[in-house]
Design an enzyme around this catalytic site. Structure first.
Site, PDB file in Angstrom:
ATOM      1  NE  ARG A 125      -2.551   9.017  -3.291  1.00  0.00           N
ATOM      2  CZ  ARG A 125      -1.249   9.138  -3.043  1.00  0.00           C
ATOM      3  NH1 ARG A 125      -0.516   8.044  -2.797  1.00  0.00           N
ATOM      4  NH2 ARG A 125      -0.672  10.329  -3.020  1.00  0.00           N
ATOM      5  CB  THR A 158      -2.331   4.290   2.071  1.00  0.00           C
ATOM      6  OG1 THR A 158      -2.553   5.036   0.879  1.00  0.00           O
ATOM      7  CG2 THR A 158      -3.599   3.534   2.428  1.00  0.00           C
ATOM      8  CB  ILE A 169      -0.987   0.024   1.189  1.00  0.00           C
ATOM      9  CG1 ILE A 169      -0.245   0.022   2.532  1.00  0.00           C
ATOM     10  CG2 ILE A 169      -1.954  -1.126   1.120  1.00  0.00           C
ATOM     11  CD1 ILE A 169      -1.179   0.151   3.736  1.00  0.00           C
ATOM     12  CG  ASP A 170      -0.099   4.479  -2.547  1.00  0.00           C
ATOM     13  OD1 ASP A 170       0.515   3.625  -3.208  1.00  0.00           O
ATOM     14  OD2 ASP A 170      -1.055   5.141  -2.987  1.00  0.00           O
ATOM     15  NE  ARG A 171       6.823   8.093   1.454  1.00  0.00           N
ATOM     16  CZ  ARG A 171       7.953   8.625   0.984  1.00  0.00           C
ATOM     17  NH1 ARG A 171       9.112   8.323   1.555  1.00  0.00           N
ATOM     18  NH2 ARG A 171       7.933   9.432  -0.054  1.00  0.00           N
TER      19      ARG A 171
END
Length: 327
Positions: free
Chosen positions: A245, A143, A139-141
């Site tokens: 996003r 998030t 998952i994104d940093r």
């Protein structure tokens, strides 16, 4: 040195042949393995194979005479502070897997300018003399929320196959700026990556464009504060980079505090300037049978925004293991 044979174990099911060899013979290079397969020296159940062949339990792998196959020296012990930090993230564990609640701001893997990330911390979760745990997805940093960790390569292969077959259900919570119309639905908007490295962006594109990748997300409005702020439940039906996003931005309702998408609209005055996207729930097929459902409590900055807006998240349910029904 002589020819030998090894039987694929249950835990090694669905591993690619090259990853199986990397596990047992870490000093064997990919190029050397490709040559051994090409010349028929490596075989599975007597047949020729390629390095990307996926293995099944009980199959017999022919091992030709090998060069030095001794395992590399063990890594140094992990930093005790880092061990304590990642242990606090664990919200579920069993003999097969673990689930972490990752904080916002911590990268999942390394990259340019990243000196600390979850992957480098996983040695702190290694069992005595056991395999090094490994990431199953990312998952994104920015998030927060759930990350699935496999205890062994075999489990990692099974879970990765579940992600590929879309047998994993993921639910995210997001606070977005504005109010989407309609209030729920499916966003079917192809995406493409523009640029490279840390400056790369993901953008909506037409279906006929050369680099277009299919991307679909479900969304549902849970609550709203007038037309200014909305709480959404999001479920990605495909797995593109930054998909949720960009899809929220394409609705005209960017995620609150998004540092990359949404521009000034995503940063209204009076709100915490952090990405308000949280991986809330994972529903996965458990490697030992049945399903596992894990839910992550909100990060501190999202809890504060919920209180400010009067949104009620309710209690976070504990992990739930649903056993497979007997035939």
């Amino acid at each position: 040195m002589k020819v030998s044979n090894r039987i694929v174990t249950e835990d090694e099911a669905d591993l690619r042949l090259d990853r199986w060899f990397r596990r047992h013979y870490p000093n064997l290079t990919q190029g050397a393995l490709q040559k051994l397969c090409r010349t028929g020296q490596v075989r599975v159940d007597g047949g020729r194979v390629q390095t990307n062949t996926r293995l099944l339990p009980g199959q017999n792998v022919r091992i030709p005479p090998m060069p030095d196959v001794s395992r590399p020296a063990p890594p140094p012990p992990p930093d005790p502070h880092m061990v304590r930090e990642i242990e606090k993230m664990v919200i579920y564990k069993d003999d097969h897997l673990m689930v972490l609640n990752k904080p916002s701001g911590l990268a999942t893997q390394g990259g340019p300018g990243i000196t600390k990330h979850v992957d480098m911390m996983l040695d702190g979760l290694r069992q005595d003399e056991g395999e090094r745990p490994r990431l199953v997805h990312r998952i994104d940093r920015d998030t927060s929320g759930l990350l699935l960790i496999a205890r062994t390569p075999g489990v990692a292969a099974k879970l990765a196959a579940a992600f590929r077959s879309r047998d994993v259900k993921k639910t995210y919570w997001a606070i977005v700026v504005g109010r989407p119309q309609p209030a729920s639905g499916v966003i079917d908007q192809p995406l493409a990556k523009v640029g490279a490295g840390g400056a790369a962006l993901v953008v909506p594109v037409g279906r006929d464009e050369e680099d277009a990748a299919s991307a679909k997300s479900e969304y549902e409005t849970i609550d709203a504060a007038g037309k200014k702020i909305t709480w959404l439940a999001l479920s990605p039906l495909t797995g593109r980079t930054h998909q949720l996003r960009v899809h929220c931005e394409s609705l005209g309702t960017p995620i609150l505090g998004d540092p990359r998408y949404g521009g000034k609209t995503a940063h209204p005055d009076g709100f915490l300037d952090q990405l308000h996207l949280h991986a809330r729930e994972l529903d996965i097929p458990h490697p030992a049978g049945g399903r596992l459902i894990v839910t992550a409590p909100l990060s501190a900055h999202m809890r504060e925004t919920f209180r400010t807006m009067g949104f009620v998240a309710g209690d976070t349910p504990g992990p739930k293991r649903i056993r497979a029904k007997k035939a």
